[in-house]
Enzyme design. Sequence first.
Site, PDB file in Angstrom:
ATOM      1  N   GLY A  83       0.992  -1.397   0.211  1.00  0.00           N
ATOM      2  CA  GLY A  83       0.099  -0.069  -0.034  1.00  0.00           C
ATOM      3  C   GLY A  83       0.898   1.070   0.243  1.00  0.00           C
ATOM      4  O   GLY A  83       0.676   2.122  -0.729  1.00  0.00           O
TER       5      GLY A  83
ATOM      6  N   VAL B  70     -10.762   3.675   2.102  1.00  0.00           N
ATOM      7  CA  VAL B  70     -10.698   3.803   1.083  1.00  0.00           C
ATOM      8  C   VAL B  70     -10.064   3.472  -0.209  1.00  0.00           C
ATOM      9  O   VAL B  70      -9.296   2.336   0.286  1.00  0.00           O
ATOM     10  CB  VAL B  70      -9.465   5.443   1.375  1.00  0.00           C
ATOM     11  CG1 VAL B  70     -10.427   6.675   2.018  1.00  0.00           C
ATOM     12  CG2 VAL B  70      -8.603   4.648   2.462  1.00  0.00           C
TER      13      VAL B  70
ATOM     14  N   ASP C 182      -4.961   1.158  10.581  1.00  0.00           N
ATOM     15  CA  ASP C 182      -6.446   1.374  11.235  1.00  0.00           C
ATOM     16  C   ASP C 182      -6.790   1.096  12.163  1.00  0.00           C
ATOM     17  O   ASP C 182      -7.223   1.834  13.219  1.00  0.00           O
ATOM     18  CB  ASP C 182      -7.187   0.670   9.951  1.00  0.00           C
ATOM     19  CG  ASP C 182      -8.351   0.546  10.664  1.00  0.00           C
ATOM     20  OD1 ASP C 182      -9.093   0.566  11.190  1.00  0.00           O
ATOM     21  OD2 ASP C 182      -8.923  -0.690   9.930  1.00  0.00           O
TER      22      ASP C 182
HETATM   23  P1  5GP Z   1      -4.555  -2.309  10.820  1.00  0.00           P
HETATM   24  O1  5GP Z   1      -3.623  -3.988  11.376  1.00  0.00           O
HETATM   25  O2  5GP Z   1      -3.948  -0.619  11.050  1.00  0.00           O
HETATM   26  O3  5GP Z   1      -5.727  -2.230  11.525  1.00  0.00           O
HETATM   27  O4  5GP Z   1      -4.056  -2.744   9.589  1.00  0.00           O
HETATM   28  C1  5GP Z   1      -3.779  -1.387   8.548  1.00  0.00           C
HETATM   29  C2  5GP Z   1      -3.955  -1.686   7.212  1.00  0.00           C
HETATM   30  O5  5GP Z   1      -4.744  -2.281   6.351  1.00  0.00           O
HETATM   31  C3  5GP Z   1      -3.992  -1.097   6.498  1.00  0.00           C
HETATM   32  O6  5GP Z   1      -1.558  -1.222   5.712  1.00  0.00           O
HETATM   33  C4  5GP Z   1      -4.198  -1.543   4.985  1.00  0.00           C
HETATM   34  O7  5GP Z   1      -3.234  -2.980   4.607  1.00  0.00           O
HETATM   35  C5  5GP Z   1      -5.640  -2.307   5.460  1.00  0.00           C
HETATM   36  N1  5GP Z   1      -6.503  -1.338   5.126  1.00  0.00           N
HETATM   37  C6  5GP Z   1      -7.037  -1.239   6.859  1.00  0.00           C
HETATM   38  N2  5GP Z   1      -8.441   0.447   6.159  1.00  0.00           N
HETATM   39  C7  5GP Z   1      -8.153   0.459   4.778  1.00  0.00           C
HETATM   40  C8  5GP Z   1      -8.865   1.340   3.755  1.00  0.00           C
HETATM   41  O8  5GP Z   1      -9.747   1.974   3.951  1.00  0.00           O
HETATM   42  N3  5GP Z   1      -8.280   1.268   2.530  1.00  0.00           N
HETATM   43  C9  5GP Z   1      -8.063   0.029   2.329  1.00  0.00           C
HETATM   44  N4  5GP Z   1      -7.506  -0.326   0.970  1.00  0.00           N
HETATM   45  N5  5GP Z   1      -7.034  -0.551   3.073  1.00  0.00           N
HETATM   46  C10 5GP Z   1      -6.891  -0.736   4.331  1.00  0.00           C
END
Ligand code: 5GP
Length: 181
Positions: free
Chosen positions: A45, A153, A103
């Site tokens: 990403g 997003v 996230d």
């Molecule tokens: P976390 O461990 O912080 O919950 O996850 C982060 C990862 O979740 C990001 O690196 C991404 O790959 C994915 N992710 C979280 N929210 C989004 C979003 O709104 N859009 C996309 N495309 N990926 C997301």
Amino acid sequence: MKVQDLEFKKFITAPALAEKVHALATQINHDYKGKTPMFLPILNGSFMFAADLLKEIKVPCRVSFVKTSSYSGTSSTGQLKTLIGHDESLFNQHIIIVEDIVDTGLTLEKIIEELRALGAKSVEAVTLLRKKPAREKKVDVKYVGFDLEMEFVLGYGLDYDGLGRNYKDLYKLAENASANP
Ligand code: 5GP
């Protein structure tokens, strides 16, 4: 704009993203004066954000793209991630993790913990986007581009079902749609 089954609308334009990237780079250039940080962009990403950010970094620096992968051991949760693709040179380095979006913050927390265990001299993170749960959980992100609520997003490196990473603007899910990524 339709991607697979979902409707997305433009959210943050390329010029607005560029302005924010410039501001983040300015902060980092200031804070790391006299140091030689090692940037660790997390694939996939962050590839577009990292490329634009690094073009504006003026201090001498190293760059090593890494990935996270689920543990293949006995854990059945599928939630635990480990860093892959890095080498021994992380020891004693000033590390700056480059994320597209934080996230829940679980991924970032795990990476920070792992880097500290590998003997990094300092570990900070820069993320283009941060969602509400990470904010509430107070995950330690020193450099944040935009704070979001709970929007899903895509674009500017971020995907939906593998698609949309190539768009230069950032899009969000249209209100009447719902995603379960
Ligand atoms: P976390 O461990 O912080 O919950 O996850 C982060 C990862 O979740 C990001 O690196 C991404 O790959 C994915 N992710 C979280 N929210 C989004 C979003 O709104 N859009 C996309 N495309 N990926 C997301």
